[in-house]
Design a protein around this motif. Structure first.
Motif, PDB file in Angstrom:
ATOM      1  N   VAL A  41     -45.398 -30.572 -37.813  1.00 24.00           N
ATOM      2  CA  VAL A  41     -44.670 -29.882 -36.756  1.00 24.00           C
ATOM      3  C   VAL A  41     -43.450 -30.703 -36.280  1.00 24.00           C
ATOM      4  O   VAL A  41     -42.523 -30.147 -35.687  1.00 24.00           O
ATOM      5  N   GLY A  42     -43.490 -31.993 -36.559  1.00 25.54           N
ATOM      6  CA  GLY A  42     -42.315 -32.820 -36.234  1.00 25.54           C
ATOM      7  C   GLY A  42     -42.569 -33.929 -35.218  1.00 25.54           C
ATOM      8  O   GLY A  42     -41.624 -34.480 -34.646  1.00 25.54           O
ATOM      9  N   LYS A  43     -43.826 -34.300 -35.012  1.00 28.45           N
ATOM     10  CA  LYS A  43     -44.153 -35.327 -34.019  1.00 28.45           C
ATOM     11  C   LYS A  43     -43.541 -36.687 -34.397  1.00 28.45           C
ATOM     12  O   LYS A  43     -42.900 -37.337 -33.572  1.00 28.45           O
ATOM     13  N   THR A  44     -43.742 -37.068 -35.640  1.00 23.95           N
ATOM     14  CA  THR A  44     -43.187 -38.352 -36.098  1.00 23.95           C
ATOM     15  C   THR A  44     -41.666 -38.319 -36.057  1.00 23.95           C
ATOM     16  O   THR A  44     -41.017 -39.283 -35.635  1.00 23.95           O
ATOM     17  N   THR A  45     -41.100 -37.192 -36.463  1.00 22.01           N
ATOM     18  CA  THR A  45     -39.637 -37.040 -36.449  1.00 22.01           C
ATOM     19  C   THR A  45     -39.098 -37.257 -35.034  1.00 22.01           C
ATOM     20  O   THR A  45     -38.089 -37.937 -34.849  1.00 22.01           O
ATOM     21  N   LEU A  46     -39.796 -36.707 -34.050  1.00 20.00           N
ATOM     22  CA  LEU A  46     -39.342 -36.851 -32.666  1.00 20.00           C
ATOM     23  C   LEU A  46     -39.339 -38.323 -32.237  1.00 20.00           C
ATOM     24  O   LEU A  46     -38.374 -38.799 -31.618  1.00 20.00           O
ATOM     25  N   LEU A  47     -40.389 -39.059 -32.580  1.00 11.83           N
ATOM     26  CA  LEU A  47     -40.422 -40.488 -32.228  1.00 11.83           C
ATOM     27  C   LEU A  47     -39.308 -41.252 -32.941  1.00 11.83           C
ATOM     28  O   LEU A  47     -38.705 -42.162 -32.379  1.00 11.83           O
ATOM     29  N   LYS A  48     -39.048 -40.864 -34.183  1.00 13.85           N
ATOM     30  CA  LYS A  48     -37.975 -41.537 -34.930  1.00 13.85           C
ATOM     31  C   LYS A  48     -36.612 -41.255 -34.296  1.00 13.85           C
ATOM     32  O   LYS A  48     -35.733 -42.109 -34.278  1.00 13.85           O
ATOM     33  N   ILE A  49     -36.450 -40.056 -33.768  1.00 11.47           N
ATOM     34  CA  ILE A  49     -35.195 -39.713 -33.092  1.00 11.47           C
ATOM     35  C   ILE A  49     -35.035 -40.580 -31.830  1.00 11.47           C
ATOM     36  O   ILE A  49     -33.966 -41.140 -31.579  1.00 11.47           O
ATOM     37  N   ILE A  50     -36.123 -40.714 -31.080  1.00  8.24           N
ATOM     38  CA  ILE A  50     -36.061 -41.504 -29.836  1.00  8.24           C
ATOM     39  C   ILE A  50     -35.698 -42.964 -30.139  1.00  8.24           C
ATOM     40  O   ILE A  50     -34.946 -43.590 -29.405  1.00  8.24           O
ATOM     41  N   SER A  51     -36.227 -43.472 -31.255  1.00  7.38           N
ATOM     42  CA  SER A  51     -35.968 -44.886 -31.551  1.00  7.38           C
ATOM     43  C   SER A  51     -34.736 -45.082 -32.437  1.00  7.38           C
ATOM     44  O   SER A  51     -34.442 -46.210 -32.829  1.00  7.38           O
ATOM     45  N   GLY A  52     -34.040 -43.988 -32.754  1.00 11.71           N
ATOM     46  CA  GLY A  52     -32.788 -44.105 -33.511  1.00 11.71           C
ATOM     47  C   GLY A  52     -32.970 -44.206 -35.008  1.00 11.71           C
ATOM     48  O   GLY A  52     -32.014 -44.472 -35.735  1.00 11.71           O
ATOM     49  N   LEU A  53     -34.186 -43.984 -35.512  1.00  8.38           N
ATOM     50  CA  LEU A  53     -34.405 -44.048 -36.957  1.00  8.38           C
ATOM     51  C   LEU A  53     -34.022 -42.737 -37.649  1.00  8.38           C
ATOM     52  O   LEU A  53     -33.848 -42.690 -38.860  1.00  8.38           O
ATOM     53  N   LYS A  54     -33.934 -41.662 -36.853  1.00  8.86           N
ATOM     54  CA  LYS A  54     -33.402 -40.386 -37.357  1.00  8.86           C
ATOM     55  C   LYS A  54     -32.421 -39.871 -36.326  1.00  8.86           C
ATOM     56  O   LYS A  54     -32.573 -40.154 -35.127  1.00  8.86           O
ATOM     57  N   PHE A  74     -28.492 -47.767 -29.550  1.00 12.35           N
ATOM     58  CA  PHE A  74     -29.861 -47.740 -30.079  1.00 12.35           C
ATOM     59  C   PHE A  74     -30.398 -49.155 -30.305  1.00 12.35           C
ATOM     60  O   PHE A  74     -31.549 -49.440 -30.028  1.00 12.35           O
ATOM     61  N   GLU A  75     -29.512 -50.019 -30.813  1.00 15.66           N
ATOM     62  CA  GLU A  75     -29.927 -51.409 -31.051  1.00 15.66           C
ATOM     63  C   GLU A  75     -30.402 -52.052 -29.764  1.00 15.66           C
ATOM     64  O   GLU A  75     -31.430 -52.722 -29.722  1.00 15.66           O
ATOM     65  N   ARG A  76     -29.637 -51.804 -28.691  1.00 20.13           N
ATOM     66  CA  ARG A  76     -29.989 -52.369 -27.384  1.00 20.13           C
ATOM     67  C   ARG A  76     -31.299 -51.752 -26.871  1.00 20.13           C
ATOM     68  O   ARG A  76     -32.180 -52.441 -26.390  1.00 20.13           O
ATOM     69  N   ALA A  77     -31.386 -50.433 -27.011  1.00 18.77           N
ATOM     70  CA  ALA A  77     -32.563 -49.713 -26.510  1.00 18.77           C
ATOM     71  C   ALA A  77     -33.825 -50.131 -27.260  1.00 18.77           C
ATOM     72  O   ALA A  77     -34.901 -50.233 -26.680  1.00 18.77           O
ATOM     73  N   ARG A  78     -33.677 -50.359 -28.564  1.00 18.56           N
ATOM     74  CA  ARG A  78     -34.847 -50.695 -29.389  1.00 18.56           C
ATOM     75  C   ARG A  78     -35.533 -51.980 -28.934  1.00 18.56           C
ATOM     76  O   ARG A  78     -36.724 -52.167 -29.145  1.00 18.56           O
TER      77      ARG A  78
END
Ligand SMILES: Nc1ncnc2c1ncn2[C@@H]1O[C@H](COP(=O)(O)OP(=O)(O)O)[C@@H](O)[C@H]1O
Ligand SMILES: [Mg+2]
Length: 220
Positions: A41-54, A74-78
């Protein structure tokens, strides 16, 4: 109350088709929420978006009231985010369990004695002493998950993104991890398909569908 994480109208497309549209939510400082939903459904995708990986198709992310737009943002946020990957094989780097748990602290610049102390404390807390001298790539899936979680918790990030933290764990480990996450004095976003597990830990649960997030009511 200060806001740790805010998503506004986040949408994501795969091959011109929306995986999800208009995801909106905010996490107050030290809130714990879960997002559930079936596989794909996209749960992992959503986390990747939040962390800047997608990269999202559209929408806005704010972390501690700062808009996250550029790669530098994103670098700073990570640095404030600890992301437990769904697949621990993507997370574990070093062959020795203790070294792997210490890796993040080493990168943060802690001195050797402090690192050793923090790693020992985390190993005791997660009750994984029996794994501490083992080879990471020879561990079972559940054991790898526990070691990966130890490596993240030991860095004490402000925001934890936990992708299926209970996957592969036996009941005893699941209970232990549940208690530890529940006691954490941090902002936590858990993604899971295990409703029973997240019910014990989080104050709010959302269901992810293509049309967005819907709060799950009547949890008792
Ligand atoms: N890099 C990619 N290219 C194409 N499709 C992808 C990619 N990553 C994920 N997907 C698809 O996106 C959908 C959502 O995946 P995912 O976020 O892993 O879901 P969940 O974590 O909820 O199981 C799935 O249908 C998956 O096949
Ligand atoms: Mg997933």
């Amino acid at each position: 109350m200060s806001c740790s994480l805010k998503l506004t109208n986040i949408s994501y497309k795969i091959n011109d088709e929306y995986l999800f549209e208009n995801i909106n939510f905010h996490l107050k400082h030290k809130d714990k929420i879960a997002i559930i939903g079936p596989n794909g459904v996209g749960k992992t995708t959503l986390l990747k978006i939040i962390s800047g990986l997608k990269k999202a198709e559209s929408g806005e992310i704010e972390i501690f009231h700062e808009k996250i737009v550029t790669e530098k943002d994103f670098e700073r946020a990570r640095k404030k985010i600890g992301f437990l990957f769904q697949n621990p094989d993507d997370q574990l780097i070093l062959p020795n369990v203790k070294d792997d748990i210490a890796f993040g602290l080493f990168n943060l610049g802690f001195v050797k004695n402090t690192i050793q102390q923090k790693v020992e404390n985390m190993i005791n807390k997660l009750q994984i002493n029996h794994l501490s001298n083992k080879i990471t790539f020879k561990l079972s899936g559940g054991e790898k998950k526990l070691v990966a979680l130890a490596g993240i918790l030991v860095c004490e990030p402000d925001i934890l993104l936990l992708d299926e933290p209970s996957a592969g764990l036996d009941n005893k480990s699941m209970e232990r991890i549940g208690e530890i996450i529940k006691e954490l004095d941090k902002t936590v976003l858990i993604v899971s398909h295990n409703l029973e597990f997240v019910k014990q830990i989080t104050s709010k649960i959302y269901h992810l569908t293509q049309s967005g997030l819907h709060e799950v009511k009547n949890l008792k």
